[in-house]
Design an enzyme around this catalytic site. Structure first.
Site, PDB file in Angstrom:
ATOM      1  N   LYS A   1       0.862  -1.184   0.000  1.00  5.83           N
ATOM      2  CA  LYS A   1       0.000   0.000   0.000  1.00  5.83           C
ATOM      3  C   LYS A   1       0.901   1.238   0.000  1.00  5.83           C
ATOM      4  CE  LYS A   1      -3.891   1.868   2.738  1.00  5.83           C
ATOM      5  NZ  LYS A   1      -4.740   1.614   3.924  1.00  5.83           N
TER       6      LYS A   1
ATOM      7  N   SER B   1      -9.550   1.659   2.865  1.00  6.97           N
ATOM      8  CA  SER B   1      -8.689   2.415   1.970  1.00  6.97           C
ATOM      9  C   SER B   1      -7.648   1.573   1.236  1.00  6.97           C
ATOM     10  CB  SER B   1      -7.973   3.521   2.746  1.00  6.97           C
ATOM     11  OG  SER B   1      -7.179   2.940   3.779  1.00  6.97           O
TER      12      SER B   1
ATOM     13  N   SER C   1      -9.726  -0.731   7.060  1.00  7.02           N
ATOM     14  CA  SER C   1      -9.151  -0.599   5.716  1.00  7.02           C
ATOM     15  C   SER C   1      -8.449  -1.819   5.158  1.00  7.02           C
ATOM     16  CB  SER C   1      -8.181   0.580   5.672  1.00  7.02           C
ATOM     17  OG  SER C   1      -8.911   1.752   5.549  1.00  7.02           O
TER      18      SER C   1
HETATM   19  N1  GLN Z   1     -12.919   3.952   6.333  1.00  3.74           N
HETATM   20  C1  GLN Z   1     -12.360   4.379   7.572  1.00  3.74           C
HETATM   21  C2  GLN Z   1     -12.005   5.841   7.489  1.00  3.74           C
HETATM   22  O1  GLN Z   1     -12.311   6.431   6.506  1.00  3.74           O
HETATM   23  C3  GLN Z   1     -11.168   3.533   7.931  1.00  3.74           C
HETATM   24  C4  GLN Z   1      -9.968   3.848   7.137  1.00  3.74           C
HETATM   25  C5  GLN Z   1      -8.786   3.010   7.507  1.00  3.74           C
HETATM   26  O2  GLN Z   1      -8.919   1.970   8.167  1.00  3.74           O
HETATM   27  N2  GLN Z   1      -7.622   3.495   7.129  1.00  3.74           N
HETATM   28  O3  GLN Z   1     -11.452   6.395   8.369  1.00  3.74           O
END
Ligand code: GLN
Length: 489
Positions: free
Chosen positions: A77, A152, A176
């Site tokens: 990532k 994400s 994410s």
């Molecule tokens: N979707 C969640 C957010 O927008 C989690 C994102 C993540 O785990 N990096 O914060």
């Protein structure tokens, strides 16, 4: 080779039926064919990867052991630092930034003989649930390119789901890793907070972030976690605890285990997702587990607490992107104007929203009403988990309330997007491990069963995932060949 899991490729590499270089060329070929449709990657390093593959081949030819992941292509990532390759975090503000060092997890991968092929797309600074918040365009779901891959870590989930690489790393602050794994039909594990080093992971919310594996099946998650986990003196929150032999724990099964289901929290679940979930839990009963209803009375407050705490931490962590130290700089008549212009031009809408919200909830006069209260909710949610996990061995629930949604469906309504994380954020607040494993598809799209356990109990989560996978092998389903130009090679 794109259909094989890492643990199936490894013996072929070791007994020289398969050369690391050939495997890499197949991976690069597949990436080249599928990228125009899916856009999973932000950067590739074909030549460095080829040189590494040749080195691994030479070692294997000489009868040496270059490590437990020797010759496997992996994707990172793009919020993990790899020396010499850009780390953009999906943001314009870091577009020109090339880190001078490797993340600890990257060093561990390389020491294990894995070959990094490139960096994957993500929501800007990992803020989002669909990968649509990337400054470099969205990633598409290989099961239906009109739908999001989740986020994400959407690029990493797609790279694995589409057979571009067998293994990828993601990060999970509120879901994410698990949510994109569920949306793309792969396995993803968010480890216990402190299990894996965060050194070289660009921070979003430091008290919640963990790095973890995305892989085709549970055995590969176990294999990769074993390489990533362990103490790191460069991260003071990374604990010094022995790392179990995770793959050796996989066959322990679920015989006699109590699996807790927070029924009240799942009320209103859409019927097809509920059916898929029931079918998965019944399959685990067939493997010898017992289902127990549990109450997590404060879990419904996890989402609002998370969306106070995560932006608060983010507003502080992102203060360092000021045009002076890293990445983009837009000049101005004085330093303050330079910083303002740089941040205005460099950050996207969702990141700005979180900085504004986070700054507000931390500010004098509002701190008590928002940030401190959310911290109290965090403690109460953690206690709920602890009490439930004293009565049962594991908790199970769907990873997401719905399967992958169409691109653009939730971009206009941030609250609707935030609701995608309703089943995942509590785990991060409590610092616990969570695994997502494919369960029966919902309306033809992948869905995930989430298994949550006590801190440091990843081995048991993985054994549960393995049990489900062995009787319900949904992880073997492949995205539709017809979707890909030129077909599947
Ligand atoms: N979707 C969640 C957010 O927008 C989690 C994102 C993540 O785990 N990096 O914060």
């Amino acid at each position: 080779m794109h259909r094989l899991a890492a643990h199936q490729l490894l013996p072929r590499l070791r007994d020289r039926q398969l050369r690391a270089r050939d495997l890499l060329e197949q991976a690069l070929g597949r990436i080249g064919r599928l990228e125009p449709t899916l856009h999973a990657f932000l950067h590739l390093q074909a030549d460095q990867a080829r040189a590494q593959a040749d080195r691994i081949d030479a070692e294997l030819d000489a009868g040496r052991d270059p490590g437990p992941l020797a010759g496997l292509p992996v994707a990172l990532k793009d919020n993990l630092c790899l020396q010499g390759m850009p780390t953009t975090c999906g943001s314009r503000i870091l577009e020109p930034f090339v880190p001078p060092y490797d993340a600890t997890v990257v060093r561990r991968l390389q020491a294990a003989g894995a070959i990094v092929v490139g960096k994957t797309n993500l929501d800007e600074f990992a803020m989002g649930s669909s990968t649509e918040n990337s400054a470099f365009g969205p990633t598409r779901n290989p099961w239906d390119p009109g739908r999001v891959p989740g986020g994400s870590s959407g690029g990493s989930a797609v790279a694995v789901a589409a057979g571009m690489v067998p293994l990828a790393l993601g990060s999970d602050t509120g879901g994410s890793i698990r949510q994109p794994a569920a949306f793309c039909g792969v396995c993803g594990l968010k480890p216990t907070y402190g299990r894996v080093s965060r050194h070289g992971l660009v921070a979003f919310a430091s008290s919640l972030d963990q790095v973890g594996p995305l892989a085709r099946d549970v055995r590969d998650c176990a294999l990769l976690l074993g390489v990533l986990a362990g103490h790191d003196p460069l991260d003071s929150t990374c604990e010094d605890r022995p790392v179990p032999d995770y793959p050796a724990l996989l066959e322990r099964g679920v015989e006699g285990l109590r699996l807790g289901i927070p029924r009240a929290f799942l009320q209103g679940l859409e019927p097809e997702m509920a059916t898929s979930f029931e079918e998965a839990t019944e399959a685990l009963v067939g493997c010898g587990a017992r289902l127990v209803d549990v109450d997590l009375p404060h879990l419904e407050y996890a989402l609002p607490a998370y969306y106070i705490l995560a932006p608060a931490e983010a507003s502080s962590n992102l203060a360092r992107f000021d045009g002076v130290r890293y990445g983009l700089r837009v000049s101005g008549p004085d330093v303050a104007a330079m910083m303002r212009r740089t941040r205005a031009a460099g950050f996207g809408a969702e990141v700005k929203r979180r900085i504004v919200l986070g700054t507000y909830t931390l500010s004098a006069g509002y701190h008590e009403a928002y940030y401190s209260r959310a911290q109290k909710v965090r403690s109460v949610v953690s206690r709920d988990f602890q009490e439930a996990l004293a009565r049962v061995d594991l908790l199970v629930l769907p990873t997401t309330p719905i399967p992958a949604f169409p691109l653009g469906e939730k971009t206009a309504d941030p609250l609707d997007m935030y609701l995608s994380d309703v089943y995942t954020v509590g785990v991060n607040l409590a610092g616990l491990p969570g695994l997502s494993v494919p369960m029966a598809p919902v309306r033809g799209l992948p869905a995930g069963l989430q298994v949550i356990g006590r801190a440091w109990d990843e081995g048991r989560l993985l054994a549960c995932g393995q049990a489900l996978q062995s009787v319900r092998p949904y992880h073997l389903a492949q995205p539709q060949a017809a979707l890909f130009d030129g077909g599947m090679a």
